[in-house]
Write an enzyme that holds these catalytic residues in place. Structure first.
Site, PDB file in Angstrom:
ATOM      1  N   ASP A 209      -2.499 -10.664  -2.326  1.00 57.27           N
ATOM      2  CA  ASP A 209      -3.062 -10.143  -1.077  1.00 57.27           C
ATOM      3  C   ASP A 209      -4.516  -9.753  -1.354  1.00 57.27           C
ATOM      4  O   ASP A 209      -4.852  -9.322  -2.457  1.00 57.27           O
ATOM      5  CB  ASP A 209      -2.256  -8.913  -0.639  1.00 57.27           C
ATOM      6  CG  ASP A 209      -2.656  -8.398   0.735  1.00 57.27           C
ATOM      7  OD1 ASP A 209      -1.936  -8.698   1.704  1.00 57.27           O
ATOM      8  OD2 ASP A 209      -3.685  -7.697   0.835  1.00 57.27           O
TER       9      ASP A 209
ATOM     10  N   ASP B 194      -4.305 -12.884   3.353  1.00 56.22           N
ATOM     11  CA  ASP B 194      -5.562 -12.434   3.957  1.00 56.22           C
ATOM     12  C   ASP B 194      -6.775 -12.724   3.078  1.00 56.22           C
ATOM     13  O   ASP B 194      -7.895 -12.332   3.444  1.00 56.22           O
ATOM     14  CB  ASP B 194      -5.485 -10.953   4.360  1.00 56.22           C
ATOM     15  CG  ASP B 194      -4.810 -10.083   3.318  1.00 56.22           C
ATOM     16  OD1 ASP B 194      -4.533 -10.576   2.208  1.00 56.22           O
ATOM     17  OD2 ASP B 194      -4.563  -8.894   3.620  1.00 56.22           O
TER      18      ASP B 194
ATOM     19  N   HIS C 163       0.818  -1.234   0.000  1.00 51.88           N
ATOM     20  CA  HIS C 163       0.000   0.000   0.000  1.00 51.88           C
ATOM     21  C   HIS C 163       0.845   1.275   0.000  1.00 51.88           C
ATOM     22  O   HIS C 163       0.297   2.370  -0.157  1.00 51.88           O
ATOM     23  CB  HIS C 163      -0.924   0.037   1.222  1.00 51.88           C
ATOM     24  CG  HIS C 163      -1.965  -1.038   1.221  1.00 51.88           C
ATOM     25  ND1 HIS C 163      -2.822  -1.239   0.163  1.00 51.88           N
ATOM     26  CD2 HIS C 163      -2.285  -1.973   2.158  1.00 51.88           C
ATOM     27  CE1 HIS C 163      -3.629  -2.258   0.448  1.00 51.88           C
ATOM     28  NE2 HIS C 163      -3.320  -2.730   1.646  1.00 51.88           N
TER      29      HIS C 163
ATOM     30  N   HIS D 106      -6.163  -7.295  -0.449  1.00 52.49           N
ATOM     31  CA  HIS D 106      -6.327  -5.860  -0.711  1.00 52.49           C
ATOM     32  C   HIS D 106      -5.547  -5.491  -1.974  1.00 52.49           C
ATOM     33  O   HIS D 106      -4.488  -6.060  -2.238  1.00 52.49           O
ATOM     34  CB  HIS D 106      -5.803  -5.039   0.474  1.00 52.49           C
ATOM     35  CG  HIS D 106      -6.474  -5.382   1.771  1.00 52.49           C
ATOM     36  ND1 HIS D 106      -5.940  -6.301   2.662  1.00 52.49           N
ATOM     37  CD2 HIS D 106      -7.647  -4.966   2.303  1.00 52.49           C
ATOM     38  CE1 HIS D 106      -6.769  -6.414   3.700  1.00 52.49           C
ATOM     39  NE2 HIS D 106      -7.813  -5.624   3.505  1.00 52.49           N
TER      40      HIS D 106
HETATM   41 ZN   LIG Z   1      -4.014  -7.215   2.723  1.00 56.31          ZN
END
Ligand SMILES: [Zn+2]
Length: 308
Positions: A162, A245, A125, A164
Site C-alpha cells: 500500500d 493506491d 493503519h 501508505h
Molecule cells: Zn493506502
C-alpha cells in the site's frame, strides 16, 4: 488447486461520508473487473462472520468494546479524524476478520494454493488500541496471529505495498520477531512513520519511496530490500497487505506504478512462498482510491495469483 476470492455484501454496508475516498464503490469496481471470463477458474466464497474475540489477537479487549460502542444506530460517527463508522460497520469489520481467517484456513489446509480477501474497511493503519486512517481492526495482523495460534505457522511475513506505511501493523509487531513486516510506501506521506531506521526487534523492514517514483524504483526497493528480507526470514506463510493506491491514477499519493508492477510483485512473492512456505500466500485488500486504478491493479494481482 486454485485461488480463492472471499467477498460479502456486508462490506458495502460500511458507509463513510459523502466524498470520502474509502467508499463502497471501490469493491463494486473491483468485482466488476473480476466479472470476466479470465476469472472463471477463480473459486468464490462468501466470507463468514468472525466472533469479536478474534480481534483480540491484535487489539486489547477494551479497544474492541470501544469500537462496538462507537457504532451509531443511525447516521455516521467518527472514531478518528479520518475514520468514519456507520450502523453496518461492525458487521463489515467482523466479516473482514472472518474473510482473512477463512483465507488462512483455506491456504494452510491446502484447499487452495492462495487466497484474496476483498474486504472493507482496510486494516493496516489500525494500531493496537487506536483506529486510524480508515482502518478499524488490523486485518493483516489478526490473520498472522490466527495462523500462528491455530496452525503450525510459527513465522509469518507480512508484505505491505500500500502506498501508505502500515503504522498499525508495525506497531503491533514492533517487539515480536516471529512476524516480519516489510513495507514499500511513499514518504513523507500519511501517517508519517516508515523510515528505514524503524527496525523493531530486527523484524521491521521499511523501504520508503519518494513522491514521483515509479516502476523502476519500486522494483529496486523490492529486489534489494523486501525480497531478501523475506527470503532470509523464510516464513511459513506470506500475507500481502495489498493496497493499490501506489497506482499512478490514485488521488491520495504520488507514486507512479502501473497494474503490471503489482503483478510483478505478486509473482516475486509467490516465488518466495514456493521456496519457503509450500506456496502459502494470503492477500487482503488495503487501500486504492481511484476506481479504475484499483480495478485494473487488483485484476492483475488476481491473474498472477491464479497462475499458482
Ligand atoms: Zn493506502
Amino acid at each position: 488447486m486454485t485461488t480463492l476470492l472471499l467477498h460479502h455484501s456486508d462490506f458495502l454496508e460500511h458507509l463513510t461520508a459523502p466524498g470520502h475516498p474509502e467508499r463502497p464503490d471501490r469493491l463494486k469496481a473491483l468485482h466488476a473487473a473480476l466479472d470476466h471470463e479470465a476469472f472463471a477458474a477463480l473459486a468464490r466464497e462468501e466470507a463468514p462472520m468472525a466472533e469479536p474475540d478474534i480481534a483480540c489477537l491484535a487489539h486489547p479487549q477494551a479497544y474492541v468494546e470501544k469500537v462496538r460502542q462507537a457504532i451509531p444506530e443511525m447516521g455516521l460517527a467518527r472514531i478518528d479524524a479520518d475514520t468514519v463508522v456507520s450502523p453496518g460497520s461492525w458487521h463489515a469489520a467482523l466479516r473482514g476478520l472472518g474473510a482473512v481467517c477463512r483465507a488462512v484456513d483455506a491456504v494452510v489446509q491446502r484447499q487452495y494454493q492462495n487466497a484474496f480477501a476483498a474486504v472493507r474497511p482496510p486494516g493496516h493503519h489500525a494500531e493496537r488500541d487506536q483506529a486510524m486512517g480508515f482502518c478499524i481492526f488490523n486485518n493483516a495482523a489478526i490473520a498472522a496471529r490466527y495462523a500462528q495460534r491455530d496452525y503450525d505457522m510459527e513465522r509469518v511475513a507480512i508484505v505491505d505495498w500500500d502506498v501508505h506505511h502500515g503504522n498499525g501493523t508495525q506497531d503491533i509487531f514492533w517487539s515480536d520477531d516471529s512476524v516480519l513486516y516489510c513495507s514499500t510506501h511513499q514518504m513523507p506521506l500519511y501517517p508519517g512513520t516508515g523510515a528505514v531506521s524503524e527496525t523493531g526487534a530486527g523484524n521491521i523492514c521499511n523501504a520508503p519511496l519518494r513522491a514521483g517514483d515509479g516502476s523502476e524504483l519500486f522494483r529496486e526497493a523490492f529486489r534489494e530490500r523486501v525480497l531478501p528480507a523475506v527470503k532470509d526470514f523464510c516464513p511459513d506463510l506470506i500475507i500481502v497487505s495489498a493496497g493499490f493506491d501506489a497506482h499512478h491514477r490514485d488521488p491520495l499519493a504520488e507514486i507512479n506504478l502501473d497494474h503490471e508492477d503489482f503483478a510483478w510483485a505478486t509473482g516475486k512473492l509467490m516465488d518466495l512462498a514456493d521456496h519457503c512456505a509450500e506456496g502459502r500466500l494470503v492477500s487482503l485488500l488495503e487501500g486504492g482510491y481511484d476506481l479504475r486504478g484499483l480495478a485494473v491493479s487488483a485484476a492483475a494481482h488476481m491473474r498472477m495469483l491464479m497462475t499458482a
